[in-house]
Design a protein around this motif. Structure first.
Motif, PDB file in Angstrom:
ATOM      1  N   THR A  31       8.581   0.608 -10.119  1.00  0.00           N
ATOM      2  CA  THR A  31      10.279   1.232  -9.420  1.00  0.00           C
ATOM      3  C   THR A  31      11.331  -0.221  -9.408  1.00  0.00           C
ATOM      4  O   THR A  31      12.581   0.670 -10.290  1.00  0.00           O
ATOM      5  N   GLY A  32      10.294  -0.893  -8.710  1.00  0.00           N
ATOM      6  CA  GLY A  32      11.817  -0.888  -7.896  1.00  0.00           C
ATOM      7  C   GLY A  32      11.781  -2.404  -8.730  1.00  0.00           C
ATOM      8  O   GLY A  32      13.447  -2.881  -8.870  1.00  0.00           O
ATOM      9  N   LEU A  35      14.744  -0.785 -11.026  1.00  0.00           N
ATOM     10  CA  LEU A  35      15.548  -1.226 -10.422  1.00  0.00           C
ATOM     11  C   LEU A  35      16.428  -1.834  -9.904  1.00  0.00           C
ATOM     12  O   LEU A  35      17.872  -2.220 -10.640  1.00  0.00           O
ATOM     13  N   ARG A  36      15.730  -2.721 -10.052  1.00  0.00           N
ATOM     14  CA  ARG A  36      16.650  -4.340  -9.893  1.00  0.00           C
ATOM     15  C   ARG A  36      17.225  -4.920 -11.360  1.00  0.00           C
ATOM     16  O   ARG A  36      18.140  -5.660 -11.222  1.00  0.00           O
ATOM     17  N   MET A  53      19.403   1.502  -2.255  1.00  0.00           N
ATOM     18  CA  MET A  53      18.460  -0.215  -1.848  1.00  0.00           C
ATOM     19  C   MET A  53      18.707  -1.200  -0.765  1.00  0.00           C
ATOM     20  O   MET A  53      17.970  -1.343  -0.067  1.00  0.00           O
ATOM     21  N   ASP A  57      16.462   2.384   2.159  1.00  0.00           N
ATOM     22  CA  ASP A  57      16.303   4.404   1.859  1.00  0.00           C
ATOM     23  C   ASP A  57      16.056   3.630   0.401  1.00  0.00           C
ATOM     24  O   ASP A  57      15.731   3.001  -0.626  1.00  0.00           O
ATOM     25  N   LEU A  58      15.321   4.745   0.008  1.00  0.00           N
ATOM     26  CA  LEU A  58      15.229   5.806  -1.227  1.00  0.00           C
ATOM     27  C   LEU A  58      15.855   5.784  -2.391  1.00  0.00           C
ATOM     28  O   LEU A  58      16.874   6.869  -1.514  1.00  0.00           O
ATOM     29  N   VAL A  59      15.734   5.574  -3.201  1.00  0.00           N
ATOM     30  CA  VAL A  59      17.324   6.340  -4.343  1.00  0.00           C
ATOM     31  C   VAL A  59      16.164   7.980  -4.834  1.00  0.00           C
ATOM     32  O   VAL A  59      14.785   7.680  -4.235  1.00  0.00           O
ATOM     33  N   ILE A  64      14.726   8.832 -10.190  1.00  0.00           N
ATOM     34  CA  ILE A  64      13.247   8.365 -10.107  1.00  0.00           C
ATOM     35  C   ILE A  64      12.633   9.096 -11.440  1.00  0.00           C
ATOM     36  O   ILE A  64      12.360   8.495 -12.083  1.00  0.00           O
ATOM     37  N   GLY A  85       5.114   1.607  -6.940  1.00  0.00           N
ATOM     38  CA  GLY A  85       5.964   1.767  -5.965  1.00  0.00           C
ATOM     39  C   GLY A  85       6.143   3.205  -6.338  1.00  0.00           C
ATOM     40  O   GLY A  85       7.408   3.529  -6.126  1.00  0.00           O
ATOM     41  N   PHE A  86       5.439   3.749  -6.985  1.00  0.00           N
ATOM     42  CA  PHE A  86       6.144   4.908  -7.609  1.00  0.00           C
ATOM     43  C   PHE A  86       4.499   5.915  -8.027  1.00  0.00           C
ATOM     44  O   PHE A  86       3.601   5.423  -8.190  1.00  0.00           O
ATOM     45  N   ARG A  88       7.042   8.057  -4.638  1.00  0.00           N
ATOM     46  CA  ARG A  88       7.039   7.580  -2.610  1.00  0.00           C
ATOM     47  C   ARG A  88       7.418   8.903  -2.471  1.00  0.00           C
ATOM     48  O   ARG A  88       7.240   8.712  -1.231  1.00  0.00           O
ATOM     49  N   GLN A  92       8.463  13.209  -5.843  1.00  0.00           N
ATOM     50  CA  GLN A  92       7.645  12.392  -6.566  1.00  0.00           C
ATOM     51  C   GLN A  92       6.072  12.830  -7.017  1.00  0.00           C
ATOM     52  O   GLN A  92       5.676  13.003  -8.836  1.00  0.00           O
ATOM     53  N   ARG A 161      14.139 -11.068  -1.827  1.00  0.00           N
ATOM     54  CA  ARG A 161      15.119  -9.957  -1.995  1.00  0.00           C
ATOM     55  C   ARG A 161      16.396  -9.658  -0.973  1.00  0.00           C
ATOM     56  O   ARG A 161      16.520 -10.582   0.090  1.00  0.00           O
ATOM     57  N   ASP A 163      17.188  -6.491  -0.123  1.00  0.00           N
ATOM     58  CA  ASP A 163      16.607  -6.135   0.842  1.00  0.00           C
ATOM     59  C   ASP A 163      15.264  -6.683   1.691  1.00  0.00           C
ATOM     60  O   ASP A 163      14.431  -5.715   2.348  1.00  0.00           O
ATOM     61  N   ARG A 172      12.656  -0.237   5.843  1.00  0.00           N
ATOM     62  CA  ARG A 172      11.968   0.396   4.442  1.00  0.00           C
ATOM     63  C   ARG A 172      10.650   0.463   4.953  1.00  0.00           C
ATOM     64  O   ARG A 172      10.063   1.342   4.235  1.00  0.00           O
TER      65      ARG A 172
HETATM   66  P1  AMP Z   1      10.100  -2.320  -4.289  1.00  0.00           P
HETATM   67  O1  AMP Z   1      10.262  -2.935  -5.228  1.00  0.00           O
HETATM   68  O2  AMP Z   1       9.181  -1.174  -4.254  1.00  0.00           O
HETATM   69  O3  AMP Z   1       9.818  -2.182  -2.934  1.00  0.00           O
HETATM   70  O4  AMP Z   1      11.379  -1.011  -4.178  1.00  0.00           O
HETATM   71  C1  AMP Z   1      12.272  -1.954  -4.117  1.00  0.00           C
HETATM   72  C2  AMP Z   1      13.368  -0.422  -3.649  1.00  0.00           C
HETATM   73  O5  AMP Z   1      13.328  -0.059  -4.980  1.00  0.00           O
HETATM   74  C3  AMP Z   1      12.974   0.600  -1.930  1.00  0.00           C
HETATM   75  O6  AMP Z   1      13.526   0.479  -0.807  1.00  0.00           O
HETATM   76  C4  AMP Z   1      13.898   1.228  -2.399  1.00  0.00           C
HETATM   77  O7  AMP Z   1      15.301   1.757  -2.542  1.00  0.00           O
HETATM   78  C5  AMP Z   1      13.840   1.374  -4.453  1.00  0.00           C
HETATM   79  N1  AMP Z   1      12.347   2.234  -4.532  1.00  0.00           N
HETATM   80  C6  AMP Z   1      11.240   2.105  -5.552  1.00  0.00           C
HETATM   81  N2  AMP Z   1      10.241   3.293  -5.989  1.00  0.00           N
HETATM   82  C7  AMP Z   1      11.206   3.047  -5.920  1.00  0.00           C
HETATM   83  C8  AMP Z   1      10.221   5.031  -6.245  1.00  0.00           C
HETATM   84  N3  AMP Z   1       9.375   5.776  -6.367  1.00  0.00           N
HETATM   85  N4  AMP Z   1      11.711   6.395  -5.437  1.00  0.00           N
HETATM   86  C9  AMP Z   1      12.435   6.344  -5.059  1.00  0.00           C
HETATM   87  N5  AMP Z   1      13.158   4.532  -4.122  1.00  0.00           N
HETATM   88  C10 AMP Z   1      12.406   3.881  -5.126  1.00  0.00           C
END
Ligand code: AMP
Length: 214
Positions: A31-32, A35-36, A53, A57-59, A64, A85-86, A88, A92, A161, A163, A172
């Motif tokens: 999911t990360g 989203l990116r 992000m 914080d979480l989206v 999602i 990453g899902f 989270r 969900q 990145r 974040d 995080r």
């Molecule tokens: P990651 O690459 O998995 O560390 O995700 C990077 C960022 O994307 C996280 O810090 C969240 O802001 C967002 N994100 C990724 N996956 C999720 C998820 N399942 N639910 C909510 N936010 C997410």
């Protein structure tokens, strides 16, 4: 395979997922990463997600889930998937359970990657990622430097990145403890949690493969 990779940011979920795709052609769904890509493409979803992000914080769950409902029904998921990453949050996880039963799909197990906090912190501050959205190969300035700052696979610049500033990293990790760590008990109660205690992604991959072969 149909598995969920659970673990703190920096536990190695992305690296483990990429290595596991060679095993049986299952797709990595991060999911990360999705989203990116949306952020880079400047879509409405990307614009909304970026604020959360960047803060670490979480989206919101609704965004999602909408994204994942579609993704899990794409044809490449038929062979299997590795969720990275899902889910989270507990919400969900509940929504995913409902979606999978609707799709008549059963998970093999949830792999809980347990990595000590100091290892995770060190990995996150030294991690670099390929900037090509289609590649996203992971590097590390100490253990796996990108020659000349370029990705070995696709030649794109390798970057830190947005974040992965110290403040966002600490936030995080805190978000993980509060919102995601409760999933360990959630899936343990369902009887599908498997613990993988390791500091090396290669060892974790071998252990997951052994568990899959039963
Ligand atoms: P990651 O690459 O998995 O560390 O995700 C990077 C960022 O994307 C996280 O810090 C969240 O802001 C967002 N994100 C990724 N996956 C999720 C998820 N399942 N639910 C909510 N936010 C997410």
């Amino acid at each position: 395979m149909r598995i969920i990779l659970l673990g703190a940011p920096g536990a190695g979920k992305g690296t483990v997922a990429k290595l596991l795709t060679d095993f049986d052609g299952s797709v990595q769904i991060s999911t990360g990463d999705i989203l990116r890509s949306e952020v880079r493409a400047g879509t409405d979803l990307g614009k909304e997600a970026k604020e959360y992000m960047d803060r670490g914080d979480l989206v919101p769950d609704a965004i999602i889930m909408k994204m994942m409902e579609g993704r899990l029904q794409e044809p490449d998921c038929r062979k299997g998937f590795i969720l990275d990453g899902f889910p989270r949050t507990i919400q969900q996880a509940k929504n995913l359970g409902e979606l999978l039963s609707r799709l008549q799909v059963r998970l093999d197990f949830v792999a809980n990657l347990e990595v000590p906090r100091e290892v995770v912190l060190d990995r996150l501050t030294t991690r670099r990622t390929c900037s090509n959205p289609a590649c996203q190969e992971i590097y590390n300035i100490k253990t796996k430097p990108a020659p000349g700052g370029k990705c070995e696979k696709c030649g794109s610049p390798v970057v830190q990145r947005d974040d992965e500033t110290e403040a966002a990293i600490l936030h995080r990790l805190d978000t993980y403890t509060k919102k995601t760590a409760p999933l360990v008990d959630f899936y343990r109660k369902e009887g599908i949690l498997r613990d993988f205690v390791s500091v090396s992604s290669a060892e974790t991959v071998q252990a997951i493969k052994r568990e899959l072969l039963g």
